[in-house]
Design a protein around this motif. Structure first.
Motif, PDB file in Angstrom:
ATOM      1  N   ASP A  84       0.686  -1.346  -0.172  1.00  9.33           N
ATOM      2  CA  ASP A  84       0.216   0.366   0.127  1.00  9.33           C
ATOM      3  C   ASP A  84       0.820   0.752  -0.222  1.00  9.33           C
ATOM      4  N   PRO A  85       0.399   2.224  -0.476  1.00 12.35           N
ATOM      5  CA  PRO A  85       1.069   3.322  -0.681  1.00 12.35           C
ATOM      6  C   PRO A  85       1.772   4.171   0.623  1.00 12.35           C
ATOM      7  N   THR A  86       0.873   4.158   1.906  1.00 14.63           N
ATOM      8  CA  THR A  86       1.194   4.312   3.661  1.00 14.63           C
ATOM      9  C   THR A  86       1.616   2.903   4.245  1.00 14.63           C
ATOM     10  N   ALA A  87       2.603   2.267   3.293  1.00 14.24           N
ATOM     11  CA  ALA A  87       2.866   1.111   3.762  1.00 14.24           C
ATOM     12  C   ALA A  87       4.463   1.171   4.501  1.00 14.24           C
ATOM     13  N   ASN A  88       4.636   0.313   5.384  1.00 18.31           N
ATOM     14  CA  ASN A  88       6.388   0.467   6.313  1.00 18.31           C
ATOM     15  C   ASN A  88       6.523  -0.909   6.475  1.00 18.31           C
ATOM     16  N   SER A  89       6.938  -1.367   5.658  1.00 17.38           N
ATOM     17  CA  SER A  89       7.421  -2.465   5.661  1.00 17.38           C
ATOM     18  C   SER A  89       8.990  -2.531   5.114  1.00 17.38           C
ATOM     19  N   GLY A  90       9.474  -4.181   5.184  1.00 18.26           N
ATOM     20  CA  GLY A  90      10.867  -3.907   4.431  1.00 18.26           C
ATOM     21  C   GLY A  90      11.795  -5.099   4.765  1.00 18.26           C
ATOM     22  N   ILE A  91      12.198  -5.950   3.772  1.00 16.61           N
ATOM     23  CA  ILE A  91      13.448  -7.581   4.223  1.00 16.61           C
ATOM     24  C   ILE A  91      14.250  -6.923   5.134  1.00 16.61           C
ATOM     25  N   TYR A  92      14.824  -7.873   5.909  1.00 14.48           N
ATOM     26  CA  TYR A  92      15.271  -7.288   6.991  1.00 14.48           C
ATOM     27  C   TYR A  92      16.581  -9.088   6.883  1.00 14.48           C
TER      28      TYR A  92
END
Length: 200
Positions: A84-92
């Motif tokens: 989503d445009p408001t997502a806060n994610s990542g690959i750690y």
């Protein structure tokens, strides 16, 4: 008959040579395939991970991860995700402390279009590799290709190299998929429909 068999074998070899290098059978292991694969991960923190509409999804919670059960040293990752445009994610990556997953104990390939400091936003390696050119992932399916070789980490988003660093100190560790929130508001949904790894 022998000629026909030889021709058929040649066609098979030719077809295989044009297949993408990440296809199963070329050293890759698929950890998430559509709604399958949550058994390969350990939920950490507070996020409502679930299988839904052809992907593994999270959209609520204080923040959490799906962490791999196995640890890895050098590897290639290929991940298909929708944010989503408001997502806060990542690959750690190569997390050194499995009891405290942060962007300082792991090496995060970020998925955060609205990060207040965009220099380490989507496509960046937080604290280590600034985004080479601004990119946005919100509202569409994307492909992350992440490689780790010794102390070097390279991030490619949708075919474009977006960040790299030679400051990876952790030699080995699990990797984790993140669901997070905005600094002052909830984070939007994140979906993963394909996660593949090739240990080296």
């Amino acid at each position: 008959m022998k000629t026909l068999l030889t021709t058929a074998a040649a066609l098979v070899v030719a077809g295989c040579s044009s297949m993408p290098s990440w296809m199963p059978g070329s050293g890759w292991t698929t950890l998430i395939d559509g709604e399958k694969g949550m058994e390969n991960f350990v939920p950490v923190g507070d996020a409502n991970w679930r299988a839904e509409q052809g992907a593994i999804v999270a959209d609520k919670g204080k923040g959490g991860f799906l962490m791999t059960k196995n640890s890895y040293g050098d590897y290639d990752l290929r991940i298909e995700f929708w944010a989503d445009p408001t997502a806060n994610s990542g690959i750690y990556n190569r997390c050194s402390d499995t009891n405290n997953l942060t962007d300082k104990t792991c090496y995060e390939a970020n998925i955060f279009d609205q990060r207040p400091d965009p220099s380490f936003g989507t496509g960046g390696i937080v604290h280590h590799g600034k985004v080479m050119q601004p990119v946005m992932a919100g509202g569409k399916w994307n492909v992350y290709e992440i490689s780790l070789r010794g102390s070097k980490m390279t991030v490619v988003l949708n075919g474009t190299k977006t960040a790299e660093t030679d400051q990876v100190a952790s030699p080995k560790g699990p990797f984790a998929l993140q669901f997070g929130n905005q600094p002052k508001s909830p984070g939007g949904p994140i979906k993963f429909r394909k996660v593949q790894i090739k240990p080296l």
